[in-house]
Design a protein around this motif. Structure first.
Motif, PDB file in Angstrom:
ATOM      1  N   VAL A 284       0.870  -1.169   0.000  1.00  0.00           N
ATOM      2  CA  VAL A 284       0.000   0.000   0.000  1.00  0.00           C
ATOM      3  C   VAL A 284       0.907   1.219   0.000  1.00  0.00           C
ATOM      4  O   VAL A 284       1.779   1.332   0.862  1.00  0.00           O
ATOM      5  CB  VAL A 284      -0.867   0.023   1.279  1.00  0.00           C
ATOM      6  N   LYS A 285       0.728   2.068  -0.981  1.00  0.00           N
ATOM      7  CA  LYS A 285       1.499   3.312  -1.010  1.00  0.00           C
ATOM      8  C   LYS A 285       0.599   4.457  -0.604  1.00  0.00           C
ATOM      9  O   LYS A 285      -0.415   4.703  -1.266  1.00  0.00           O
ATOM     10  CB  LYS A 285       2.005   3.581  -2.429  1.00  0.00           C
ATOM     11  N   VAL A 286       0.944   5.106   0.463  1.00  0.00           N
ATOM     12  CA  VAL A 286       0.178   6.281   0.894  1.00  0.00           C
ATOM     13  C   VAL A 286       0.969   7.495   0.426  1.00  0.00           C
ATOM     14  O   VAL A 286       2.078   7.750   0.901  1.00  0.00           O
ATOM     15  CB  VAL A 286       0.034   6.303   2.432  1.00  0.00           C
TER      16      VAL A 286
ATOM     17  N   ALA B 200       3.037   1.159 -10.129  1.00  0.00           N
ATOM     18  CA  ALA B 200       2.854   1.921  -8.891  1.00  0.00           C
ATOM     19  C   ALA B 200       3.972   2.940  -8.704  1.00  0.00           C
ATOM     20  O   ALA B 200       3.916   3.767  -7.810  1.00  0.00           O
ATOM     21  CB  ALA B 200       2.795   0.968  -7.698  1.00  0.00           C
ATOM     22  N   ASP B 201       4.994   2.886  -9.546  1.00  0.00           N
ATOM     23  CA  ASP B 201       6.070   3.859  -9.464  1.00  0.00           C
ATOM     24  C   ASP B 201       5.954   4.967 -10.497  1.00  0.00           C
ATOM     25  O   ASP B 201       6.824   5.834 -10.576  1.00  0.00           O
ATOM     26  CB  ASP B 201       7.430   3.151  -9.595  1.00  0.00           C
ATOM     27  N   VAL B 202       4.894   4.916 -11.276  1.00  0.00           N
ATOM     28  CA  VAL B 202       4.632   6.028 -12.182  1.00  0.00           C
ATOM     29  C   VAL B 202       4.174   7.213 -11.321  1.00  0.00           C
ATOM     30  O   VAL B 202       3.456   7.025 -10.337  1.00  0.00           O
ATOM     31  CB  VAL B 202       3.522   5.641 -13.197  1.00  0.00           C
TER      32      VAL B 202
ATOM     33  N   SER C  41      16.184   1.107 -12.086  1.00  0.00           N
ATOM     34  CA  SER C  41      16.155  -0.184 -11.397  1.00  0.00           C
ATOM     35  C   SER C  41      15.299  -0.165 -10.133  1.00  0.00           C
ATOM     36  O   SER C  41      14.984  -1.213  -9.581  1.00  0.00           O
ATOM     37  CB  SER C  41      17.577  -0.649 -11.068  1.00  0.00           C
ATOM     38  N   LYS C  42      14.897   1.025  -9.680  1.00  0.00           N
ATOM     39  CA  LYS C  42      14.002   1.070  -8.517  1.00  0.00           C
ATOM     40  C   LYS C  42      12.543   0.925  -8.932  1.00  0.00           C
ATOM     41  O   LYS C  42      11.675   0.669  -8.090  1.00  0.00           O
ATOM     42  CB  LYS C  42      14.188   2.380  -7.746  1.00  0.00           C
ATOM     43  N   SER C  43      12.268   1.117 -10.215  1.00  0.00           N
ATOM     44  CA  SER C  43      10.877   0.996 -10.664  1.00  0.00           C
ATOM     45  C   SER C  43      10.662  -0.295 -11.459  1.00  0.00           C
ATOM     46  O   SER C  43       9.683  -0.446 -12.174  1.00  0.00           O
ATOM     47  CB  SER C  43      10.469   2.214 -11.498  1.00  0.00           C
TER      48      SER C  43
HETATM   49 MN    MN Z   1       9.537   3.293  -5.957  1.00  0.00          MN
END
Ligand code: MN
Ligand code: ATP
Length: 455
Positions: free
Chosen positions: A222-224, A341-343, A325-327
């Motif tokens: 879950v990203k808040v 979810a990293d957009v 590489s983090k996305s």
């Molecule tokens: Mn990220």
């Protein structure tokens, strides 16, 4: 074997080899399904139209889709002996043990119709030789003696237990058939905040908090998102932007599952699947328990290129997607998946450049609307390749500010250390061409990476 039609369901809607199917293009032109519930992918797989299969997969056709008789495209390709297509479907995670209404798997059909090579390929990719259909028959029961012997040996080598797996309590019933990951999740974009259970906070940074949690039996994150002044305008933008990130149709894209705005002081929240290995960055640089050797590096490169080739077919493209590489997340089966979810959303620090080490020099200097995103993504991919083969963080000794300045203005570039495979070196250089227009397209480098994989 006498009940050629009956027990294998061949006189039922599907795998009907005998009758003429009419023109394929006519079939494909019908949007969605025909009266047997065949999808275009079913037809193309049955007819052996490999390039149509490619096209449909690229356009996001669902791999494990079932017709009225619960046949998947893999059932049809296997039954008709289209080996190349079988290979493609498997590569896109087709379920090799999917059972149709008769309890027959693709392997039942390959055996019954004497498609020896297809049968071997299926077993190599996890198809069970002892799985019973409704009538208690296993694929081996359906195979001629020589094939039966060959498959039995292969299965044993692969560590399969050759005891019959009964039809009723087969393990796949509860999982594959209900299609939990895609089918059910697909329908609900807006999620009910009360149904989320947050278990542990994993991370917190300027853009927000990341929690591990559960939702409807799924392990999720879950990203808040942290946003200043949550206005109705921003709330409206959020509701318009997040549904575009729910991309379920490509194995190398990790969809955003859903979103909501949490009360009482609303925060935008997005959820996605929990990836046990975390990001590619975690895997490469933060010492988990496996080493990315060259074979694995090429495999990850290929996964990412396939995912990007798909994203580049979208028109318009997804805005504010930054490849680095983090996305890129690593799934439990070691597939690399590009994380939706990293957009970034339009209201998240507009104009700020994220992780400049992966950003193309021209993109560091120009306005977003002046950049050819497809070309600049290719540069980011070249940096990823460099990272995969060196297992180092690009420009590790510099701050983000310094990286941005030096890459944009002082010609700073990654140096390729000795000992890297010349094939990969060459590919890296092509993708990192200083002239954006001369960089290749992702669909051009996919076959190159595929060839490297065979070496
Ligand atoms: Mn990220
Ligand atoms: P940004 O906010 O710009 O995306 P970030 O990538 O460092 O920065 P998060 O996206 O919140 O921050 O991710 C933080 C950490 O959580 C990552 O290092 C990663 O290991 C982990 N993580 C992110 N997404 C997932 C996921 N889907 N499954 C498992 N772990 C994840």
């Amino acid at each position: 074997m006498e009940r050629r039609g009956g027990s294998l369901g061949r006189d039922k809607p599907c795998p009907d080899r005998g009758s003429s199917s009419g023109s394929l293009s006519a079939k494909l032109s019908t949007v969605g399904r025909d009266d047997h519930g065949f999808s275009p992918l079913h037809w193309a797989c049955r007819e052996g139209r490999s390039s149509v299969v490619d096209m449909l997969i690229m356009r996001g056709a669902r791999i494990n889709v079932m017709n009225r008789g619960d046949d998947t495209p893999l059932h049809l390709a296997s039954s008709h002996g289209h080996r190349e297509i079988v290979g493609k479907l498997i590569q896109c995670k087709a379920d090799t043990n999917s059972a149709n209404e008769h309890g027959n798997t693709p392997l039942h059909y390959a055996c019954f119709w004497g498609q020896d090579q297809v049968a071997e390929d299926l077993v190599t990719n996890g198809a069970q030789v002892s799985i019973c259909n409704k009538y208690g028959e296993t694929p081996l029961d359906k195979a001629k003696p020589h094939l039966c012997e060959l498959l039995r040996e292969k299965a044993e080598k692969m560590g399969q237990n050759l005891a019959k797996i009964p039809f009723k309590d087969t393990f796949w019933k509860g999982t594959t058939r209900t299609r939990p990951r895609n089918g059910t999740l697909n329908k609900q974009a807006g999620i009910d905040y009360k149904q989320l259970s947050l278990l542990a906070k994993v991370n917190e940074n300027q853009s927000g908090e990341l929690w591990q949690g559960r939702w409807q039996g799924n392990e999720i994150v879950v990203k808040v998102l942290k946003v200043r002044d949550w206005t109705t305008r921003k709330s409206r933008d959020f509701n318009e932007e997040y549904p575009k990130l729910r991309i379920f149709s490509h194995p190398n894209v990790l969809p955003m599952l859903g979103a909501c705005q949490s009360p009482p002081a609303p925060h935008p929240i997005i959820i996605t699947h929990w990836m046990p290995y975390g990001s590619l960055y975690n895997v490469l640089h933060e010492g988990t328990n496996f080493v990315v050797d060259q074979t694995q590096a090429v495999k990850f490169g290929l996964d990412i290129a396939c995912g990007m080739a798909f994203l580049h077919t979208l028109e318009p493209m997804i805005p504010r997607h930054y490849l680095n590489s983090k996305s890129v997340m690593i799934d439990e089966d070691m597939t690399a998946r590009i994380s939706m979810a990293d957009v970034k959303f339009s209201f998240q620090c507009p104009g700020r450049m994220y992780l400049p080490a992966w950003v193309a020099p021209e993109a560091l200097q120009k306005k977003p609307e002046e950049i050819n995103r497809r070309s600049s993504d290719m540069w980011s991919f070249a940096i990823l390749l460099w990272e995969l083969v060196t297992r180092e963080v690009p420009y590790a000794d510099l701050s983000n500010m310094e990286i941005g300045m030096k890459v944009a203005l002082e010609g700073l570039r990654p140096t390729i250390p000795p000992g890297i495979s010349p094939h990969i070196c060459k590919l890296m250089k092509i993708c990192m061409n200083e002239d954006p227009a001369k960089r290749p397209k992702f669909d051009m480098i996919v076959p190159i990476l595929e060839k490297m994989q065979d070496k």
